[in-house]
Write a protein that holds these residues in place. Structure first.
Motif, mmCIF file in Angstrom:
data_model
loop_
_atom_site.group_PDB
_atom_site.id
_atom_site.type_symbol
_atom_site.label_atom_id
_atom_site.label_comp_id
_atom_site.label_asym_id
_atom_site.label_seq_id
_atom_site.Cartn_x
_atom_site.Cartn_y
_atom_site.Cartn_z
ATOM 1 N N VAL A 174 1.142 -1.157 -0.150
ATOM 2 C CA VAL A 174 -0.088 -0.026 -0.192
ATOM 3 C C VAL A 174 0.521 1.156 0.461
ATOM 4 O O VAL A 174 1.905 1.493 0.463
ATOM 5 N N THR A 175 0.320 2.204 -0.901
ATOM 6 C CA THR A 175 1.053 3.238 -0.915
ATOM 7 C C THR A 175 -0.054 4.563 -0.630
ATOM 8 O O THR A 175 -0.614 5.007 -0.760
ATOM 9 N N VAL B 182 -7.088 28.890 5.397
ATOM 10 C CA VAL B 182 -7.031 27.459 5.454
ATOM 11 C C VAL B 182 -6.837 27.238 4.244
ATOM 12 O O VAL B 182 -7.738 26.859 3.674
ATOM 13 N N TYR B 183 -6.368 25.835 4.545
ATOM 14 C CA TYR B 183 -5.770 24.886 3.311
ATOM 15 C C TYR B 183 -6.402 23.240 3.914
ATOM 16 O O TYR B 183 -6.714 22.743 4.761
ATOM 17 N N THR B 184 -6.663 22.874 2.446
ATOM 18 C CA THR B 184 -7.040 21.308 2.695
ATOM 19 C C THR B 184 -6.553 20.773 1.697
ATOM 20 O O THR B 184 -6.057 20.614 1.037
ATOM 21 N N VAL B 185 -6.070 19.361 2.945
ATOM 22 C CA VAL B 185 -5.032 18.330 2.785
ATOM 23 C C VAL B 185 -5.885 17.017 2.257
ATOM 24 O O VAL B 185 -6.223 16.438 3.608
ATOM 25 N N CYS B 186 -5.724 16.190 1.701
ATOM 26 C CA CYS B 186 -7.137 15.062 1.640
ATOM 27 C C CYS B 186 -5.563 13.245 1.093
ATOM 28 O O CYS B 186 -4.482 14.354 0.476
ATOM 29 N N VAL B 187 -5.308 12.686 1.869
ATOM 30 C CA VAL B 187 -4.358 11.537 1.328
ATOM 31 C C VAL B 187 -5.824 10.722 1.358
ATOM 32 O O VAL B 187 -7.003 10.557 1.241
ATOM 33 N N VAL B 188 -4.834 9.129 0.157
ATOM 34 C CA VAL B 188 -5.662 8.543 -0.442
ATOM 35 C C VAL B 188 -4.673 6.819 -0.039
ATOM 36 O O VAL B 188 -2.903 7.720 -0.577
ATOM 37 N N ALA B 189 -5.097 5.863 -0.102
ATOM 38 C CA ALA B 189 -3.687 4.935 0.110
ATOM 39 C C ALA B 189 -4.274 3.986 -0.482
ATOM 40 O O ALA B 189 -5.998 3.662 -1.856
ATOM 41 N N THR B 190 -3.108 3.465 -2.030
ATOM 42 C CA THR B 190 -3.797 2.557 -2.594
ATOM 43 C C THR B 190 -2.647 1.482 -3.155
ATOM 44 O O THR B 190 -1.947 1.483 -2.036
ATOM 45 N N ASP B 191 -3.284 0.353 -3.188
ATOM 46 C CA ASP B 191 -2.642 -0.950 -3.572
ATOM 47 C C ASP B 191 -2.164 -1.454 -4.538
ATOM 48 O O ASP B 191 -2.404 -0.484 -5.880
ATOM 49 N N ALA B 192 -1.260 -2.869 -4.401
ATOM 50 C CA ALA B 192 -0.609 -3.073 -5.853
ATOM 51 C C ALA B 192 -1.676 -3.151 -6.968
ATOM 52 O O ALA B 192 -1.433 -3.752 -7.880
ATOM 53 N N GLN B 193 -2.863 -3.315 -6.978
ATOM 54 C CA GLN B 193 -3.958 -3.371 -8.112
ATOM 55 C C GLN B 193 -4.067 -2.662 -8.419
ATOM 56 O O GLN B 193 -5.948 -1.957 -8.953
ATOM 57 N N ASN B 194 -4.257 -1.197 -7.511
ATOM 58 C CA ASN B 194 -4.850 -0.062 -7.670
ATOM 59 C C ASN B 194 -5.881 0.650 -7.063
ATOM 60 O O ASN B 194 -7.278 1.342 -7.780
ATOM 61 N N MET B 195 -6.364 -0.290 -6.410
ATOM 62 C CA MET B 195 -7.744 -0.095 -5.619
ATOM 63 C C MET B 195 -7.025 1.037 -4.847
ATOM 64 O O MET B 195 -6.368 0.630 -3.429
ATOM 65 N N LYS B 196 -8.524 2.073 -4.455
ATOM 66 C CA LYS B 196 -8.238 3.175 -2.944
ATOM 67 C C LYS B 196 -8.976 3.479 -2.689
ATOM 68 O O LYS B 196 -10.289 2.730 -2.375
ATOM 69 N N SER B 197 -8.764 3.863 -1.390
ATOM 70 C CA SER B 197 -9.528 3.737 0.079
ATOM 71 C C SER B 197 -10.730 5.147 -0.604
ATOM 72 O O SER B 197 -9.721 5.948 -1.366
ATOM 73 N N GLU B 198 -10.856 4.885 0.302
ATOM 74 C CA GLU B 198 -11.801 6.329 0.446
ATOM 75 C C GLU B 198 -10.628 7.797 0.997
ATOM 76 O O GLU B 198 -10.310 7.778 1.630
ATOM 77 N N PRO B 199 -10.835 9.095 0.180
ATOM 78 C CA PRO B 199 -10.374 10.059 0.908
ATOM 79 C C PRO B 199 -10.753 10.233 1.930
ATOM 80 O O PRO B 199 -11.472 10.427 2.754
ATOM 81 N N ARG B 200 -9.561 10.871 3.379
ATOM 82 C CA ARG B 200 -9.794 11.421 4.461
ATOM 83 C C ARG B 200 -8.856 13.140 4.509
ATOM 84 O O ARG B 200 -7.078 13.374 3.189
ATOM 85 N N CYS B 201 -9.688 13.864 4.795
ATOM 86 C CA CYS B 201 -8.858 14.765 4.774
ATOM 87 C C CYS B 201 -8.931 15.873 6.208
ATOM 88 O O CYS B 201 -9.521 15.489 6.468
#
Length: 136
Positions: free
Chosen positions: A50-51, A89-108
Motif C-alpha cells: 500500500v502507498t 485555511v488549507y485542505t489536504v486529502c490523503v488516499v491509500a492505493t494498493d498494488a491492484q490500483n484499488m484506492k481507499s476513500e480519501p481522508r481530508c
C-alpha cells in the motif's frame, strides 16, 4: 474492456489516520511552529503493498514524508506555516492505493493558520520606559 479486481481496497487505521467527517477536521496551526500528523493505511489482502499519497500539498507548502510502502503503509504530513499563511485555511486529502490500483476513500483535514495577536509597544520616552525611581 472491463477490469475486475479481487480483494478489498486499502483502509485507514482507526487510530492513526484522519477521521472520516464532513466537513473535514480542522487542525489549528501556528506560524513558525511545525505541525505533523502520522497516517497509517492497511490492506486485508496478503502481499498487497500500500502507498499513501496526498492532494493539496502544493497549495500550502506541506509535505508528505517518511512514506513507507508496505502493508501497513505509514507517512507523516508535515506543515510549517509561514507569515504569508496567516488567516488561511488549507485542505489536504490523503488516499491509500494498493498494488491492484484499488484506492481507499480519501481522508481530508483542514490546516487553519492562526493570525498572531498584535503586539503593542509603548513609544520611546513614555512612562513605560521610565525606571521605577523616575516615576516616584
Amino acid at each position: 474492456t472491463l477490469t475486475y479486481y479481487y480483494g478489498r481496497p486499502p483502509y485507514w487505521d482507526p487510530i492513526q489516520a484522519p477521521p472520516l467527517v464532513d466537513p473535514p477536521l480542522v487542525y489549528n496551526c501556528f506560524i513558525s511552529f511545525p505541525f505533523s500528523l502520522d497516517i497509517k493505511a492497511l490492506d486485508d489482502d496478503a502481499g498487497q503493498a500500500v502507498t499513501i499519497s496526498a492532494e493539496g500539498l502544493t497549495d500550502c507548502g506541506a509535505e508528505l514524508e517518511s512514506v513507507t510502502a508496505g502493508n501497513p503503509s505509514v507517512a507523516r504530513l508535515l506543515f510549517l506555516p509561514a507569515p504569508r499563511d496567516a488567516g488561511r485555511v488549507y485542505t489536504v486529502c490523503v488516499v491509500a492505493t494498493d498494488a491492484q490500483n484499488m484506492k481507499s476513500e480519501p481522508r481530508c483535514v483542514q490546516l487553519a493558520v492562526a493570525r498572531p495577536l498584535p503586539v503593542f509597544e509603548a513609544p520611546l520616552g513614555s512612562e513605560a520606559d521610565a525606571t521605577e525611581s523616575e516615576i516616584r
